[in-house]
Write a protein that holds these residues in place. Structure first.
Motif, PDB file in Angstrom:
ATOM      1  N   LYS A   1       1.206  -1.127  -0.158  1.00  0.00           N
ATOM      2  CA  LYS A   1       0.121   0.449   0.431  1.00  0.00           C
ATOM      3  C   LYS A   1       0.807   1.117  -0.096  1.00  0.00           C
ATOM      4  CE  LYS A   1      -2.360  -0.934   3.126  1.00  0.00           C
ATOM      5  NZ  LYS A   1      -3.289  -1.583   4.809  1.00  0.00           N
TER       6      LYS A   1
ATOM      7  N   SER B   1       2.259   2.858  -3.325  1.00  0.00           N
ATOM      8  CA  SER B   1       1.270   4.088  -3.845  1.00  0.00           C
ATOM      9  C   SER B   1       1.812   5.617  -3.565  1.00  0.00           C
ATOM     10  CB  SER B   1      -0.107   3.880  -3.048  1.00  0.00           C
ATOM     11  OG  SER B   1       0.047   4.707  -1.321  1.00  0.00           O
ATOM     12  N   LEU B   2       2.451   5.754  -2.508  1.00  0.00           N
ATOM     13  CA  LEU B   2       3.222   6.826  -2.034  1.00  0.00           C
ATOM     14  C   LEU B   2       4.505   7.593  -3.489  1.00  0.00           C
ATOM     15  CD1 LEU B   2       4.641   6.920   1.710  1.00  0.00           C
ATOM     16  CD2 LEU B   2       1.952   7.867   0.120  1.00  0.00           C
TER      17      LEU B   2
ATOM     18  N   VAL C   1       3.633   8.114  -6.257  1.00  0.00           N
ATOM     19  CA  VAL C   1       3.195   9.206  -6.845  1.00  0.00           C
ATOM     20  C   VAL C   1       3.960  10.811  -6.548  1.00  0.00           C
ATOM     21  CG1 VAL C   1       1.479  10.015  -4.846  1.00  0.00           C
ATOM     22  CG2 VAL C   1       1.061  10.414  -8.030  1.00  0.00           C
TER      23      VAL C   1
ATOM     24  N   VAL D   1      -0.930   4.184  -9.214  1.00  0.00           N
ATOM     25  CA  VAL D   1      -2.009   5.735  -8.068  1.00  0.00           C
ATOM     26  C   VAL D   1      -1.980   6.548  -9.523  1.00  0.00           C
ATOM     27  CG1 VAL D   1      -2.243   7.246  -6.533  1.00  0.00           C
ATOM     28  CG2 VAL D   1      -1.792   4.562  -6.109  1.00  0.00           C
TER      29      VAL D   1
ATOM     30  N   ASN E   1      -4.297   8.671 -11.591  1.00  0.00           N
ATOM     31  CA  ASN E   1      -4.305   9.967 -11.654  1.00  0.00           C
ATOM     32  C   ASN E   1      -4.441  10.791 -12.915  1.00  0.00           C
ATOM     33  OD1 ASN E   1      -5.056  12.107  -9.913  1.00  0.00           O
ATOM     34  ND2 ASN E   1      -2.901  12.343  -9.312  1.00  0.00           N
TER      35      ASN E   1
ATOM     36  N   ALA F   1     -13.464  10.917 -12.942  1.00  0.00           N
ATOM     37  CA  ALA F   1     -12.877  10.786 -11.367  1.00  0.00           C
ATOM     38  C   ALA F   1     -12.789   9.227 -10.604  1.00  0.00           C
ATOM     39  CB  ALA F   1     -13.335  12.082 -10.341  1.00  0.00           C
ATOM     40  N   ILE F   2     -14.023   8.839 -11.116  1.00  0.00           N
ATOM     41  CA  ILE F   2     -14.694   7.924 -10.294  1.00  0.00           C
ATOM     42  C   ILE F   2     -14.031   6.446 -10.826  1.00  0.00           C
ATOM     43  CG2 ILE F   2     -17.187   6.763  -9.557  1.00  0.00           C
ATOM     44  CD1 ILE F   2     -18.500   8.793  -9.641  1.00  0.00           C
TER      45      ILE F   2
ATOM     46  N   ILE G   1     -10.756   6.103  -9.725  1.00  0.00           N
ATOM     47  CA  ILE G   1     -10.857   5.935  -7.804  1.00  0.00           C
ATOM     48  C   ILE G   1     -10.846   4.863  -7.693  1.00  0.00           C
ATOM     49  CG2 ILE G   1     -11.111   6.574  -6.325  1.00  0.00           C
ATOM     50  CD1 ILE G   1     -10.696   9.434  -7.067  1.00  0.00           C
TER      51      ILE G   1
ATOM     52  N   ILE H   1      -7.981   2.319  -8.416  1.00  0.00           N
ATOM     53  CA  ILE H   1      -6.624   2.087  -7.770  1.00  0.00           C
ATOM     54  C   ILE H   1      -6.866   0.993  -6.715  1.00  0.00           C
ATOM     55  CG2 ILE H   1      -5.480   3.448  -6.305  1.00  0.00           C
ATOM     56  CD1 ILE H   1      -5.718   6.397  -7.733  1.00  0.00           C
ATOM     57  N   MET H   2      -8.641   1.627  -6.241  1.00  0.00           N
ATOM     58  CA  MET H   2      -8.859   0.994  -4.973  1.00  0.00           C
ATOM     59  C   MET H   2      -9.341  -0.737  -5.432  1.00  0.00           C
ATOM     60  SD  MET H   2     -11.509   2.938  -3.644  1.00  0.00           S
ATOM     61  CE  MET H   2     -11.253   4.243  -2.101  1.00  0.00           C
TER      62      MET H   2
ATOM     63  N   TYR I   1      -5.672  -2.353  -5.603  1.00  0.00           N
ATOM     64  CA  TYR I   1      -4.933  -2.891  -4.027  1.00  0.00           C
ATOM     65  C   TYR I   1      -5.881  -3.861  -3.404  1.00  0.00           C
ATOM     66  CZ  TYR I   1      -1.422   0.963  -4.814  1.00  0.00           C
ATOM     67  OH  TYR I   1      -0.245   1.621  -4.349  1.00  0.00           O
ATOM     68  N   LEU I   2      -7.302  -4.018  -3.938  1.00  0.00           N
ATOM     69  CA  LEU I   2      -8.182  -4.656  -3.088  1.00  0.00           C
ATOM     70  C   LEU I   2      -7.290  -6.036  -3.587  1.00  0.00           C
ATOM     71  CD1 LEU I   2     -11.859  -3.020  -2.213  1.00  0.00           C
ATOM     72  CD2 LEU I   2      -9.976  -3.813  -0.333  1.00  0.00           C
TER      73      LEU I   2
ATOM     74  N   SER J   1      -4.801  -7.237  -2.021  1.00  0.00           N
ATOM     75  CA  SER J   1      -4.107  -7.090  -0.437  1.00  0.00           C
ATOM     76  C   SER J   1      -4.482  -8.770   0.280  1.00  0.00           C
ATOM     77  CB  SER J   1      -4.662  -6.067   0.522  1.00  0.00           C
ATOM     78  OG  SER J   1      -4.959  -4.972   0.131  1.00  0.00           O
TER      79      SER J   1
END
Lengths: 394, 362, 246
Positions: free
Chosen positions: A333, A336-337, A339, A347, A351, A360-361, A364, A367-368, A371-372, A375
């Protein structure tokens, strides 16, 4: 016995004081509330989208992206689609996460053991490392490494050359790569073969020990196989010595492989930061195995390394695995920094995409979802591994 | 026969500094090698760092040219820019207000850490503290000049984001934890979904969501400002983690405690409020402190959506064309600030853990 | 004889597929003192835990002091107010002082004023002979003292029925007597209905009106203590008694 069940059940009526009735009511209310909030948000969103003339849906993924990506494991250019850009982002995220997890585990384990060392200096050094690294935000550390690479390292012409063939400059790290020679393919095959054989040998050795009581130096044999077979493959292939060594040409090096400053800073930051946490996980895991276990094993006459291998580590590992899993998840996770320093991970690419397309939706959600998925995959794998370990132990 | 043998001093060779050195540094060949390696590592890093940070450093230069001439660090940059880094764009003459607000926030945290205040007085203290911080930061009353929250920045903002984030996330996380242990399947599922969803994604995605998606979620014409959106994202994020920490505490409470409360005829909320939660929350204080440290560090991510916290105002200070190229100094300075906060909190949490571990035996 | 204070009729309970209580029929008269014994896993704890609904029975009827135990929360709360329980592992609240442990129920369930609750609490602490420990935390007391506090905590609710779930089996041997003495004293004062799961046969002989032997989820035999010990009827009872009496 079965006819006993036909007896009289306790009396029940529909009654607010019946916990079952209450629970149904509470649940219906909760679901209705969540549903209402969801409906409110969705209807607002649909309205806002229509006002702003944004078409929803993932159709934009088919469109030409028109932007370039700094580094990519697969070929990518502005003529490729957004979909492929997202794929590049996912691959870049996975690349830094996988390499990061492997390195952080190795370094973290070493430092964790150093924290338990009886050697005062080693112990204190490891403690200082852990305290400093854990108490400064990762983002700051990333900026720090990135600044060190881009501001304090020399340009390509004055690149540092610590090992022949390796060049470190503010354009990143250049390392030699094997050429397209048959011998290197053989070496790769040898490496895989070595791993398979090492597993087989350890199984065979265990069986033999169970049957005859004789032990076999499994670790030494395994290391010999895993290191020896690639070398053998390389020798059979003719032992070519030429590598694809980077050379200075104009203002930059060509040839070899590059670790970009962004990748290098991100990797360094993630590894150094996470290793601090892993060190604590390892230390507390080993400390959690009670001293009585060690004493009992010693009283049986086991040697020091046998105590460690047969008694302490199997127990410590079970304690270590769950927090280790969450560290792996954190590292992934935290990637993601990227960026913030411009490494094109998922990300960063999502972006860019959402800025260009206004989706936008969808951006995002992508991205989610990525990661999900990562994870959940890591959790499932680690749960499986944990169960496996638990069974082996019994 | 009953006479006790006089106790003798231990043999010389097991005490004293030389024995200590032999025992701790050179007890075996491996140990000796490790010691030599460690000494080498220290010699490689510490003297150059001291040379850079102290001996060759310039603390007083008036211009960046003069500063650049120094062989080591340019701390004059920090001297020049520290107000901008610490307080962001807050009006220069009013900066005592965020400074005082930061002090109040730190005091709140310190009070919360004292076992003496673990009772009902804590809630009013927090309410008063937060209101005071709000008044100081916004102003507009008591003769204070009004300052828009777009001008807030630096360390006070970082503290606000973290403290307010945890304070509001706490009750939310508590309910989520109770919900997750509930016997009602629908409520349990909803709570698990929320917790796992949030914990599965990085904070950045939450911040992005708050900055680009939240405006779409709201009715037309209704907007909330960027800072509040980031704060909401942090609250939602922290709540999921608090829920898991509290759940751990709830699991540590033995079943007998529930039965004891039941046998007295206490209701669910009485049982939770008087018996279970007081014990569970005590158990979770150390992990809560760790969580607070994590949130405190994580607030630095708001940089990415352009909020002027400590990190962002540092980056802004670095963009001054007159003072280019001193990012290492700036980052070391900011790291030191973060380190002081986080290290003292983690030290405290460990001390507390040791104390609770001995004091909680039954 | 007046109506029984506890009536259990055809009570059955399963843990999953395991049948823990089989056709339990038991009437307890007001003021009666019963000792329940039996091998471990025989369902004796489960049976008395059904009386204050810490365990739910699945079939049959349990009526406590005229109120039937159903799914109705109000009934359950009413019954729990009248039934005190002492656990094997005391289950004192470690974060509260002894006095606070004793006054929690009276203040929040019986809605008594604090001063009155504390006075009652001190009265019972004197009866269990540890008034000087009122300000201490449970963790600072010995096991025997903790169990006496637990008994006092139940008594503070002024219950009509006291349930004891193996009150002495988690205690060190030298502390068993101090707890039994308190229980015997409580019995000798009379009036309290007591159900006690225990293997302390001396206690049973001294105070019980009736001894019940349970095995494999059913009541195998019940009798007056002198009859029960001198002339057990059932083979299983004889075997059990020979094992615990050596």
């Amino acid at each position: 016995m079965a006819n006993n069940r036909a007896g009289r059940a306790p009396a029940r009526r529909l009654n607010w004081n019946d916990p079952d009735v209450r629970s149904v009511v509470y649940q219906v209310v909760a679901l209705a509330l969540v549903g209402l909030i969801g409906w409110f948000l969705v209807s607002n969103t649909l309205h806002n989208l229509s006002v702003r003339n944004i078409a929803s849906g993932f159709g934009f993924l088919e469109r030409e992206s028109g932007f370039a990506i700094g580094e990519s494991p697969i070929s990518f250019g502005p003529e490729n689609t957004y979909g492929r850009a997202v794929l590049v982002g996912v691959l870049n995220t996975l690349r830094v996460a996988v390499v990061g997890i492997v390195l952080a585990t190795i370094i973290g384990t070493i430092i964790g053991i150093a924290r338990l060392s009886k050697n005062w200096l080693v112990n204190k050094l490891a403690t200082v490392y852990v305290e400093v690294v854990r108490n400064v935000p990762l983002l700051l550390q990333l900026f720090f490494w990135y600044a060190i690479i881009t501001e304090t390292l020399p340009g390509p012409r004055q690149a540092l050359n610590p090992i022949p063939g390796v060049f470190i400059s503010n354009r990143g790290v250049k390392i030699p790569t094997p050429t397209d020679h048959f011998a290197f393919d053989l070496a790769g095959i040898g490496f895989l073969l070595g791993i398979v054989l090492a597993v087989l040998v350890s199984r065979w050795a265990k069986k033999r020990q169970d049957a005859t009581g004789q032990s076999f130096p499994v670790y030494r044999a395994g290391i010999a196989l895993i290191l020896g077979l690639p070398i053998l493959g390389w020798l059979i292939g003719g032992a070519p010595l030429e590598l694809n060594v980077p050379k200075l040409q104009g203002f930059n090096h060509v040839g070899g492989a590059t670790l970009t400053p962004e990748f290098a800073a991100l990797l360094a930051g993630l590894v150094i930061y996470t290793a601090g946490f892993i060190a604590e996980v390892v230390r507390s895991g080993i400390q959690a195995v009670s001293h009585g276990q060690t004493e009992a094993a010693a009283a049986l006459g086991l040697r020091r390394n046998q105590i460690l291998r047969l008694v302490v580590l199997p127990q410590a590992l079970r304690i270590i695995i769950p927090p280790m899993t969450s560290q792996y998840l954190n590292l992934t996770k935290n990637s993601s920094l990227a960026v913030a320093i411009g490494y094109p991970d998922i990300v960063s690419i999502a972006n860019t995409t959402l800025n260009q397309t206004g989706q936008a939706i969808e951006g995002i959600l992508i991205i989610m979802a990525v990661y999900l998925t990562i994870s959940i995959s890591i959790s499932i794998f680690m749960n499986w591994y944990n169960k496996h370990i638990a069974l082996v132990e019994r | 026969m009953a006479s006790v043998t006089e106790s003798l001093p231990p043999p010389r060779s097991t005490t004293g500094p030389i024995a200590w050195v032999r025992e701790r540094l050179f007890s075996s060949p491996l140990n000796t090698v490790l010691t030599i390696l460690a000494v080498w590592l220290i010699l490689m890093t510490v003297p150059p760092f001291i040379e850079w940070a102290l001996i060759g450093a310039n603390f007083t230069a008036a211009t960046s040219q003069e500063c650049r001439a120094a062989s080591g660090a340019c701390w004059a940059f920090i001297a020049e820019k520290h107000r901008l880094m610490l307080f962001g764009l807050y009006p220069f003459n009013e900066q005592w207000r965020p400074a005082l607000a930061a002090v109040i926030l730190v005091a709140l945290i310190v009070l919360t850490c004292m076992p003496r205040f673990w009772n009902k007085t804590l809630l009013p203290i927090w309410v008063v503290g937060i209101i005071a911080v709000g008044v100081l930061m916004w102003g507009g009353v008591l003769g204070l000049q009004y300052v828009e929250n777009t001008n807030w920045g630096g360390l006070p903002l970082t503290l606000i984001l973290a403290t307010v984030g945890i304070a509001f996330a706490f009750p939310f996380g508590l309910l989520l934890a109770l919900g997750r242990r509930s016997r009602m399947p629908a409520i349990k599922t909803l709570c698990i979904m929320y917790i796992e969803l949030i914990r599965g994604v990085p904070l950045i995605s939450m911040l992005f969501m708050a900055s680009v998606m939240l405006p779409l979620f709201l009715p037309e014409g209704f907007t909330i400002d960027k800072l509040l959106r980031a704060q909401i994202a942090i609250i939602m994020f922290a709540a999921a983690y608090i829920a898991e920490v509290v759940r751990g505490g709830l699991q540590a409470i033995p079943k007998g405690q529930y039965e004891g409360a039941d046998s007295l005829g206490l209701s669910y909320w009485q049982k939770m409020g008087f018996i279970i939660l007081p014990q569970a929350l005590k158990v979770v204080i150390p992990p809560m402190v760790s969580l607070f440290i994590a949130v405190f560090k994580d607030t630095s991510l708001v940089v990415i959506i352009g909020i002027y916290d400590l990190m962002q105002s540092t980056k802004v200070a670095l963009t001054d064309p007159l003072w280019r190229g001193f990012s290492i100094e700036a980052y070391v300075f900011v790291s030191a600030i973060y380190f002081i906060f986080c290290y003292s909190m983690s030290k405290y949490s460990r001390a507390l853990e040791d104390r609770l571990a001995t004091g909680h035996k039954r | 004889m007046t109506a029984p204070i506890i009536e259990m009729q055809q009570v059955n309970k399963w843990y999953g597929e395991f049948h823990v209580l089989r056709n339990i029929n038991l009437n307890v008269a007001r003021g009666e003192r019963i000792v329940v014994c039996g091998p471990s896993g025989s369902g004796k704890s489960t049976m008395i835990r059904c009386i204050n609904r810490l365990e739910e029975h699945q079939q049959g009827r349990i009526v406590v002091d005229g109120t039937e135990l159903t799914n109705d929360l109000k009934n359950i709360e009413a019954i729990r107010r009248e039934v005190g329980m002492v656990f094997q592992h005391f289950n004192l609240f470690p974060h509260l002082t002894v006095l606070e442990n004793l006054t929690l129920g009276p203040i929040w369930v019986l809605r008594k004023p604090k001063a009155e609750a504390e006075a009652t609490a001190m009265k019972y602490l004197e009866r269990v002979r540890i008034p000087e420990q009122a300000k201490k935390y449970p963790g600072q007391l010995s096991g025997g003292q903790q169990q006496r506090v637990a008994i006092a905590r139940s008594l503070c609710m002024n219950p009509k029925i006291m349930l004891f779930d193996e009150p002495t089996s988690a205690l060190d041997p030298e502390m068993v007597k101090e707890v039994l003495d308190v229980m015997i004293q409580l019995a000798e004062e009379g009036g309290m209905t007591m159900l006690c799961v225990t293997h302390e046969m001396g206690f049973a002989k001294a105070v019980a009106h009736r001894v019940i032997f349970m095995d494999r989820g059913e009541i195998v035999e019940q009798n007056k203590p002198e009859e029960f010990f001198s002339n057990p009827q059932n083979e299983r009872t004889r075997l059990f008694l020979s094992q615990i009496l050596h």
